[in-house]
Design a protein around this motif. Structure first.
Motif, PDB file in Angstrom:
ATOM      1  N   VAL A 178       0.847  -1.206   0.000  1.00 10.85           N
ATOM      2  CA  VAL A 178       0.000   0.000   0.000  1.00 10.85           C
ATOM      3  C   VAL A 178       0.885   1.260   0.000  1.00 10.85           C
ATOM      4  O   VAL A 178       0.615   2.238  -0.688  1.00 10.85           O
ATOM      5  N   LYS A 179       2.002   1.188   0.757  1.00 13.52           N
ATOM      6  CA  LYS A 179       2.928   2.333   0.826  1.00 13.52           C
ATOM      7  C   LYS A 179       3.543   2.616  -0.533  1.00 13.52           C
ATOM      8  O   LYS A 179       3.691   3.765  -0.941  1.00 13.52           O
TER       9      LYS A 179
ATOM     10  N   HIS B  97      -7.287   2.106  -7.959  1.00 12.78           N
ATOM     11  CA  HIS B  97      -7.943   2.329  -6.664  1.00 12.78           C
ATOM     12  C   HIS B  97      -7.183   1.614  -5.546  1.00 12.78           C
ATOM     13  O   HIS B  97      -6.205   0.904  -5.801  1.00 12.78           O
ATOM     14  N   HIS B  98      -7.681   1.765  -4.329  1.00 11.26           N
ATOM     15  CA  HIS B  98      -6.901   1.428  -3.126  1.00 11.26           C
ATOM     16  C   HIS B  98      -7.125   0.017  -2.581  1.00 11.26           C
ATOM     17  O   HIS B  98      -6.536  -0.327  -1.557  1.00 11.26           O
TER      18      HIS B  98
ATOM     19  N   ALA C 163     -15.387   0.582  -1.991  1.00 10.34           N
ATOM     20  CA  ALA C 163     -15.701   0.915  -3.389  1.00 10.34           C
ATOM     21  C   ALA C 163     -14.500   1.522  -4.100  1.00 10.34           C
ATOM     22  O   ALA C 163     -13.582   2.042  -3.461  1.00 10.34           O
ATOM     23  N   THR C 164     -14.570   1.473  -5.423  1.00 12.07           N
ATOM     24  CA  THR C 164     -13.437   1.907  -6.247  1.00 12.07           C
ATOM     25  C   THR C 164     -13.208   3.423  -6.216  1.00 12.07           C
ATOM     26  O   THR C 164     -12.145   3.881  -6.621  1.00 12.07           O
ATOM     27  N   ASP C 165     -14.205   4.192  -5.782  1.00  7.52           N
ATOM     28  CA  ASP C 165     -14.034   5.656  -5.841  1.00  7.52           C
ATOM     29  C   ASP C 165     -13.667   6.268  -4.490  1.00  7.52           C
ATOM     30  O   ASP C 165     -13.649   7.480  -4.352  1.00  7.52           O
ATOM     31  N   GLN C 166     -13.371   5.416  -3.480  1.00 10.22           N
ATOM     32  CA  GLN C 166     -13.090   5.999  -2.161  1.00 10.22           C
ATOM     33  C   GLN C 166     -11.678   6.582  -2.076  1.00 10.22           C
ATOM     34  O   GLN C 166     -11.455   7.575  -1.402  1.00 10.22           O
TER      35      GLN C 166
ATOM     36  N   TYR D 127      -1.542  -5.602  -6.963  1.00  9.33           N
ATOM     37  CA  TYR D 127      -2.201  -4.574  -7.797  1.00  9.33           C
ATOM     38  C   TYR D 127      -3.630  -4.320  -7.316  1.00  9.33           C
ATOM     39  O   TYR D 127      -4.250  -5.199  -6.697  1.00  9.33           O
ATOM     40  N   PRO D 128      -4.185  -3.134  -7.641  1.00 11.66           N
ATOM     41  CA  PRO D 128      -5.601  -2.896  -7.310  1.00 11.66           C
ATOM     42  C   PRO D 128      -6.465  -4.016  -7.903  1.00 11.66           C
ATOM     43  O   PRO D 128      -6.242  -4.422  -9.052  1.00 11.66           O
ATOM     44  N   THR D 129      -7.399  -4.491  -7.114  1.00 11.81           N
ATOM     45  CA  THR D 129      -8.268  -5.596  -7.533  1.00 11.81           C
ATOM     46  C   THR D 129      -9.015  -5.226  -8.807  1.00 11.81           C
ATOM     47  O   THR D 129      -9.622  -4.164  -8.891  1.00 11.81           O
TER      48      THR D 129
END
Ligand code: AMP
Ligand code: MG
Length: 337
Positions: A115-116, A248-249, A234-237, A257-259
């Motif tokens: 994540v970092k 996304h996170h 959600a993808t837009d958070q 990688y982002p799901t």
């Protein structure tokens, strides 16, 4: 006599209706846990709102991964050693680990080194270098986090690091709700970004919680619920765009990688806040088919999943309490169960 009874009953009904419509709402907006938090106490007081705010600050100080003095930072800077922690931190790690076990590591609180690299906790967001990602992934393994129930200690292997960003908000919201209830609050809604925690009912009726359509921003559905944790991933958070591609996170701990499995948002309803939050992230990573399978083998949660191609999956435990909004009545809904 009968007439007198009817008049008394009518007055009582008018009084009751009067009470609920005039119930004062005490509202508080707070920025904490890297999130906009809104607290609405129905029939509450400013003192109770202060209590909630203090409680959030105290818990944030334990869990913040970017605060060097937090317990999480202490665990991270002492990887390889046993670190004694508070009951709160221990409970969240234990609940998150239970979800990791149930979801084959789709939730993995040791994903922090990855994540970092994506910059999601520092706001320097960018696509990492592949070789950095691969070496960080070597230290992602929830099964290498050791917990000792008696001494309340947490031990990481060296080079491992934790981030409870996927689980702590649900726990904190529930904990603040408990504190408010023991201080007399009977009706409230606490909103921590995508985490909603309700207390009691709203004027004797169930709460109506809007479920947001990611990126579009309006609600695609409404859920009626009593007291519960309702948590959405959600993808837009949290996301950024690089070379026209959105990242996304919510990271798949197997790839770093982002799901990218066609899921747009996952809402989990559960009595337990930390479990609701952990499951929302885990089910997002698992995708619809595996989420359905887990539901059919569980009895402690329900979900609403929206896919990128506009399909909605609602589990049977809440299907009667869920309706599409008029704006999105064209979406197809499948009941799971
Ligand atoms: P949530 O918004 O509850 O879905 O949690 C997402 C946050 O948890 C991210 O901002 C990361 O800090 C962290 N995270 C991302 N992917 C995972 C994962 N698969 N397991 C655990 N934590 C994650
Ligand atoms: Mg979560």
């Amino acid at each position: 006599m009968k007439k007198l009874f009817l008049i008394s009953a009518a007055i009582l009904i008018i009084l009751l209706c009067g009470c609920s419509s005039q119930q004062e709402i005490v509202e508080r907006d707070i920025f904490a846990l890297d999130t906009f938090i809104n607290i609405k106490l129905y029939g509450g007081s400013e003192e109770q709102a202060n209590l909630a705010q203090e409680s959030i600050s105290e818990l944030e100080a334990l869990f913040s991964v970017t605060d060097e003095k937090s317990e999480i930072s202490r665990i991270n800077s002492h990887a390889g050693e046993s670190v004694a922690v508070s009951d709160d931190v221990y409970n969240v790690i234990e609940k998150a680990q239970a979800v990791s076990n149930r979801t084959d590591g789709s939730l993995d609180i040791s994903v922090y080194p990855v994540v970092k690299l994506w910059g999601f906790t520092t706001d320097e967001r960018h696509v990492p270098i592949e070789s950095d990602l691969q070496s960080a992934l070597k230290n992602v393994a929830y099964s290498r986090i050791s917990l000792d129930e008696t001494s309340k200690t947490v031990t990481l292997e060296s080079d491992m690091q934790l981030d409870l960003g996927a689980a702590a908000k649900g726990y904190i919201a529930e904990k603040v709700a408990e504190k408010l209830k023991s201080n007399g609050v009977e009706s409230a809604v606490l909103s921590f970004g995508g985490n909603i925690q309700t207390i009691g009912l709203k004027g004797g009726q169930e709460w109506k919680i809007g479920i947001k359509y990611p990126n579009i921003g309006d609600n695609f559905g409404v859920l009626s619920t009593g007291e519960a944790s309702v948590v959405t991933s959600a993808t837009d958070q949290r996301f950024f765009e690089e070379n026209g591609i959105k990242y996304h996170h919510i990271i798949d701990p197997k790839t770093g990688y982002p799901t990218d499995n066609g899921t747009s948002s996952v809402t989990v309803v559960c009595k337990d806040g930390a479990t609701a939050d952990s499951l929302s992230t885990a089910l997002f990573v698992m995708g619809v088919d595996r989420a359905k399978e887990l539901y059919l083998n569980s009895s402690d949660f329900d979900f609403i999943i929206l896919t990128e191609d506009g399909r909605v999956f609602v589990t049977e435990g809440i299907s009667d309490n869920f309706t599409l909004t008029d704006e999105h009545s064209d979406l197809s809904v499948e009941v799971v169960g």
